[in-house]
Design an enzyme around this catalytic site. Structure first.
Site, PDB file in Angstrom:
ATOM      1  N   CYS A   1      33.470  -5.604 -14.871  1.00  0.00           N
ATOM      2  CA  CYS A   1      33.518  -4.951 -13.717  1.00  0.00           C
ATOM      3  C   CYS A   1      33.417  -5.035 -12.740  1.00  0.00           C
ATOM      4  O   CYS A   1      34.262  -6.416 -11.860  1.00  0.00           O
ATOM      5  CB  CYS A   1      33.388  -3.604 -13.615  1.00  0.00           C
TER       6      CYS A   1
ATOM      7  N   ARG B   1      40.688   6.235  -8.017  1.00  0.00           N
ATOM      8  CA  ARG B   1      40.128   5.357  -8.518  1.00  0.00           C
ATOM      9  C   ARG B   1      40.901   5.141 -10.044  1.00  0.00           C
ATOM     10  O   ARG B   1      41.294   6.663 -10.575  1.00  0.00           O
ATOM     11  CB  ARG B   1      38.831   6.127  -9.233  1.00  0.00           C
TER      12      ARG B   1
ATOM     13  N   HIS C   1      32.700  -0.793 -19.500  1.00  0.00           N
ATOM     14  CA  HIS C   1      31.927  -0.125 -19.680  1.00  0.00           C
ATOM     15  C   HIS C   1      31.104   0.703 -21.268  1.00  0.00           C
ATOM     16  O   HIS C   1      32.247   0.382 -21.728  1.00  0.00           O
ATOM     17  CB  HIS C   1      31.331   0.726 -18.778  1.00  0.00           C
TER      18      HIS C   1
HETATM   19  N1  GLN Z   1      33.116  -2.168  -6.419  1.00  0.00           N
HETATM   20  C1  GLN Z   1      34.058  -2.117  -8.450  1.00  0.00           C
HETATM   21  C2  GLN Z   1      35.512  -1.068  -7.899  1.00  0.00           C
HETATM   22  O1  GLN Z   1      35.169  -0.162  -7.915  1.00  0.00           O
HETATM   23  C3  GLN Z   1      33.098  -2.436  -9.359  1.00  0.00           C
HETATM   24  C4  GLN Z   1      32.796  -1.137  -9.720  1.00  0.00           C
HETATM   25  C5  GLN Z   1      31.730  -1.194 -11.079  1.00  0.00           C
HETATM   26  O2  GLN Z   1      31.611  -1.788 -11.500  1.00  0.00           O
HETATM   27  N2  GLN Z   1      31.540   0.129 -11.300  1.00  0.00           N
HETATM   28  O3  GLN Z   1      36.326  -1.798  -8.807  1.00  0.00           O
END
Ligand code: GLN
Length: 251
Positions: free
Chosen positions: A106, A140, A202
């Site tokens: 990520c 998101r 994740h």
């Molecule tokens: N900030 C980055 C995004 O939202 C990474 C998020 C994350 O590592 N979970 O794309």
């Protein structure tokens, strides 16, 4: 087998394997620290001696590096590690070219690319080890994921606002069978160059995907000790969790 305490007693005589965990304080969201713990445990179970170096911003670089890990984090965490990452950029690029296995999840995946442009328009330059570019968005991409990869089917969980585009010729880590992946539109997930794997998954991703964990460990152990002699590891629970997610999402 299956008894962690008993397995931890197995004498480790096949040699040391050095793992470097980049920025465990700033970049270790959604349990990504579990990837480091998983690799250290599996090395012990295989009869190797794991040596884990937690690398913090400003700290000296460890002498021995056989595998490098990095996790996800908030945009603000990415800003905090950016200078240190730039300070070690040449070394990391060299290690990547030498074939050192790396797993970047990520936020660290984004920083191993060309650049990450935050939703506010701030541009964080990346290492350019992976030819990918990421832009933050208002919406998101969240949910469980199943991929087809060189390591077989891989399961995990994504939660990112960054939308990532692969450069021409950049190989993805996997093909999305369920979930959004790099950008929700081209069917790719993550990126892979040499043995450097970047991914949004994740979970943490490694405990439920032992074939991926051992794929990385094999390369690390060969570098560290000149060979790979895996031990007997009982992966019944991991396989059950993995297969349950595949069945639930793909039917
Ligand atoms: N900030 C980055 C995004 O939202 C990474 C998020 C994350 O590592 N979970 O794309």
């Amino acid at each position: 087998p299956g008894d962690v305490a008993a397995l931890a007693e197995v004498p480790a005589d096949k040699g040391e394997v050095h793992l470097v965990h980049l920025y465990p304080r700033e970049m270790s969201i959604y349990g990504d620290l579990g990837n480091t713990r998983c690799l250290a445990a599996r090395l012990r179970w295989h009869g190797y001696q794991p040596v884990v170096h937690d690398h913090h911003p400003g700290a000296p670089w460890p002498d021995r590096v056989d595998l490098v890990l990095g996790g996800g984090g908030q945009d603000s965490g990415q800003v905090r590690v950016q200078d240190d990452l730039a300070a070690h950029a040449d070394r990391l690029r060299e290690l990547a070219t030498e074939g050192v296995p790396m797993l970047m999840i990520c936020g660290m995946y984004q920083l191993f690319g060309e650049a990450f442009v935050t939703v506010e328009g701030r541009r964080l330059p990346g290492l350019g080890i992976l030819d990918v570019t990421t832009r933050g968005n208002e919406t998101r991409m969240i949910g469980p994921v199943v991929l087809d990869t060189d390591f077989g089917p891989v399961v995990g969980y994504e939660n990112h606002s960054g939308s990532t585009v692969l450069g021409t010729g950049q190989r993805p880590f996997g093909r999305v069978r369920h979930g959004r992946g790099n950008n929700g539109s081209d069917g790719t997930e993550g990126a892979r160059t040499h043995n450097v794997v970047g991914s949004y998954l994740h979970g943490p991703v490694l405990p439920a995907n032992p074939q991926l964990a051992d794929g990385l460990l094999e390369v690390a152990a060969r570098r560290a000790t000149g060979g790979w002699e895996p031990g007997e590891v009982d992966d019944t629970l991991a396989r059950e969790a993995h297969d349950r997610q595949v069945r639930r999402l793909l039917g």
